[in-house]
Design a protein around this motif. Structure first.
Motif, PDB file in Angstrom:
ATOM      1  N   PRO A 195      -6.745   1.873   0.956  1.00  8.59           N
ATOM      2  CA  PRO A 195      -5.653   1.257   0.198  1.00  8.59           C
ATOM      3  C   PRO A 195      -6.014   1.029  -1.266  1.00  8.59           C
ATOM      4  CG  PRO A 195      -5.909   0.164   2.310  1.00  8.59           C
ATOM      5  CD  PRO A 195      -7.063   1.129   2.156  1.00  8.59           C
ATOM      6  N   SER A 196      -7.274   0.712  -1.549  1.00  8.04           N
ATOM      7  CA  SER A 196      -7.669   0.499  -2.941  1.00  8.04           C
ATOM      8  C   SER A 196      -7.625   1.804  -3.727  1.00  8.04           C
ATOM      9  CB  SER A 196      -9.054  -0.137  -3.028  1.00  8.04           C
ATOM     10  OG  SER A 196     -10.010   0.666  -2.379  1.00  8.04           O
ATOM     11  N   ALA A 197      -7.910   2.920  -3.073  1.00 10.00           N
ATOM     12  CA  ALA A 197      -7.816   4.218  -3.748  1.00 10.00           C
ATOM     13  C   ALA A 197      -6.362   4.543  -4.075  1.00 10.00           C
ATOM     14  CB  ALA A 197      -8.429   5.313  -2.886  1.00 10.00           C
ATOM     15  N   VAL A 242       2.871   0.346  -9.273  1.00  7.14           N
ATOM     16  CA  VAL A 242       3.856   0.287  -8.205  1.00  7.14           C
ATOM     17  C   VAL A 242       3.490  -0.831  -7.232  1.00  7.14           C
ATOM     18  CG1 VAL A 242       4.911   1.563  -6.298  1.00  7.14           C
ATOM     19  CG2 VAL A 242       4.292   2.759  -8.393  1.00  7.14           C
ATOM     20  N   PRO A 243       4.417  -1.776  -7.016  1.00  8.15           N
ATOM     21  CA  PRO A 243       4.135  -2.817  -6.021  1.00  8.15           C
ATOM     22  C   PRO A 243       3.926  -2.211  -4.640  1.00  8.15           C
ATOM     23  CG  PRO A 243       6.094  -3.346  -7.307  1.00  8.15           C
ATOM     24  CD  PRO A 243       5.706  -1.949  -7.648  1.00  8.15           C
ATOM     25  N   GLU A 244       3.100  -2.856  -3.830  1.00  7.09           N
ATOM     26  CA  GLU A 244       2.753  -2.312  -2.519  1.00  7.09           C
ATOM     27  C   GLU A 244       3.983  -2.012  -1.667  1.00  7.09           C
ATOM     28  OE1 GLU A 244       0.148  -3.637   1.312  1.00  7.09           O
ATOM     29  OE2 GLU A 244      -0.635  -4.049  -0.681  1.00  7.09           O
ATOM     30  N   GLU A 245       5.003  -2.882  -1.745  1.00  2.00           N
ATOM     31  CA  GLU A 245       6.193  -2.675  -0.917  1.00  2.00           C
ATOM     32  C   GLU A 245       6.997  -1.451  -1.344  1.00  2.00           C
ATOM     33  OE1 GLU A 245       7.028  -5.824  -4.023  1.00  2.00           O
ATOM     34  OE2 GLU A 245       5.529  -5.604  -2.468  1.00  2.00           O
ATOM     35  N   ASP A 246       6.745  -0.933  -2.553  1.00  2.00           N
ATOM     36  CA  ASP A 246       7.459   0.251  -3.027  1.00  2.00           C
ATOM     37  C   ASP A 246       6.706   1.556  -2.799  1.00  2.00           C
ATOM     38  OD1 ASP A 246       9.565  -1.308  -3.885  1.00  2.00           O
ATOM     39  OD2 ASP A 246       8.808  -1.475  -5.934  1.00  2.00           O
ATOM     40  N   ASP A 303       9.006   5.732   8.520  1.00  2.00           N
ATOM     41  CA  ASP A 303       7.806   5.639   9.359  1.00  2.00           C
ATOM     42  C   ASP A 303       6.680   4.918   8.631  1.00  2.00           C
ATOM     43  OD1 ASP A 303       9.029   7.014  11.442  1.00  2.00           O
ATOM     44  OD2 ASP A 303       8.141   8.944  10.909  1.00  2.00           O
ATOM     45  N   VAL A 304       6.474   5.247   7.371  1.00  2.00           N
ATOM     46  CA  VAL A 304       5.415   4.604   6.587  1.00  2.00           C
ATOM     47  C   VAL A 304       5.718   3.117   6.431  1.00  2.00           C
ATOM     48  CG1 VAL A 304       4.356   4.446   4.298  1.00  2.00           C
ATOM     49  CG2 VAL A 304       4.688   6.679   5.365  1.00  2.00           C
ATOM     50  N   ARG A 305       6.962   2.805   6.100  1.00  2.00           N
ATOM     51  CA  ARG A 305       7.348   1.397   5.924  1.00  2.00           C
ATOM     52  C   ARG A 305       7.153   0.618   7.231  1.00  2.00           C
ATOM     53  NH1 ARG A 305      11.753   2.222   3.503  1.00  2.00           N
ATOM     54  NH2 ARG A 305      10.970   1.839   1.435  1.00  2.00           N
ATOM     55  N   SER A 306       7.583   1.192   8.341  1.00  2.00           N
ATOM     56  CA  SER A 306       7.435   0.539   9.643  1.00  2.00           C
ATOM     57  C   SER A 306       5.959   0.324   9.988  1.00  2.00           C
ATOM     58  CB  SER A 306       8.111   1.372  10.731  1.00  2.00           C
ATOM     59  OG  SER A 306       7.880   0.823  11.996  1.00  2.00           O
ATOM     60  N   ALA A 307       5.145   1.343   9.755  1.00  2.00           N
ATOM     61  CA  ALA A 307       3.714   1.225  10.048  1.00  2.00           C
ATOM     62  C   ALA A 307       3.081   0.122   9.206  1.00  2.00           C
ATOM     63  CB  ALA A 307       3.011   2.565   9.810  1.00  2.00           C
ATOM     64  N   LEU A 308       3.423   0.067   7.930  1.00  2.00           N
ATOM     65  CA  LEU A 308       2.856  -0.961   7.050  1.00  2.00           C
ATOM     66  C   LEU A 308       3.308  -2.365   7.457  1.00  2.00           C
ATOM     67  CD1 LEU A 308       3.161   0.798   3.576  1.00  2.00           C
ATOM     68  CD2 LEU A 308       1.054   0.276   4.828  1.00  2.00           C
ATOM     69  N   GLU A 309       4.579  -2.509   7.823  1.00  2.39           N
ATOM     70  CA  GLU A 309       5.075  -3.821   8.247  1.00  2.39           C
ATOM     71  C   GLU A 309       4.375  -4.282   9.520  1.00  2.39           C
ATOM     72  OE1 GLU A 309       9.300  -3.282   8.592  1.00  2.39           O
ATOM     73  OE2 GLU A 309       9.582  -3.266   6.422  1.00  2.39           O
ATOM     74  N   ASN A 310       4.212  -3.382  10.472  1.00  6.41           N
ATOM     75  CA  ASN A 310       3.553  -3.755  11.722  1.00  6.41           C
ATOM     76  C   ASN A 310       2.069  -4.021  11.508  1.00  6.41           C
ATOM     77  OD1 ASN A 310       5.645  -3.754  13.839  1.00  6.41           O
ATOM     78  ND2 ASN A 310       5.959  -1.685  13.102  1.00  6.41           N
TER      79      ASN A 310
END
Length: 119
Positions: free
Chosen positions: A5-7, A15-19, A48-55
């Motif tokens: 994630p830092s990379a 860009v904010p993480e949620e975007d 799919d990416v948004r769902s994975a990050l939220e979970n």
């Protein structure tokens, strides 16, 4: 290829993480703009990416609660029991697994479409 994630943050610091999911979808839409089904695939991948990050955030929050309870100067039995209640984390893990399976399938589809797209 593993990217931390830092990379990712270093590559797109403004860009904010949620975007990030939206940005990833936009970039794929641009790469597949010549295909009529490219936008639909990019939309699904973004979801799919948004769902994975939220979970993943739900699981992380559960682990933070566990650590808070365990690291208390005097852990209270009720706090330990409440922190150990992982119903939401277990549900998030199941949803994360599903999102990752969809993501894997759609990434393969995206790779094939990007490879076949005219340059």
């Amino acid at each position: 290829m593993s990217v931390s994630p830092s990379a990712v943050r270093a590559r797109v610091p403004s860009v904010p993480e949620e975007d990030l999911a939206r940005l990833a979808g936009d970039r794929l839409r641009k790469a597949l703009r010549q295909r009529h089904d490219g936008a639909v695939l990019a939309d699904f991948l973004e979801d799919d990416v948004r769902s994975a990050l939220e979970n993943l955030d739900t699981v992380r929050a559960h682990l933070e609660d566990v650590l808070r309870a365990l690291l208390a100067e005097r852990p209270a039995p009720l706090d330990l029991l409440e922190a150990g209640d992982d119903v939401h984390a277990q549900a998030a893990l199941a949803e994360l697994e599903s999102a990752l399976a969809s993501l894997r399938r759609r990434m393969a589809q995206a790779a094939a479409r990007v490879a076949a797209a005219p340059r």
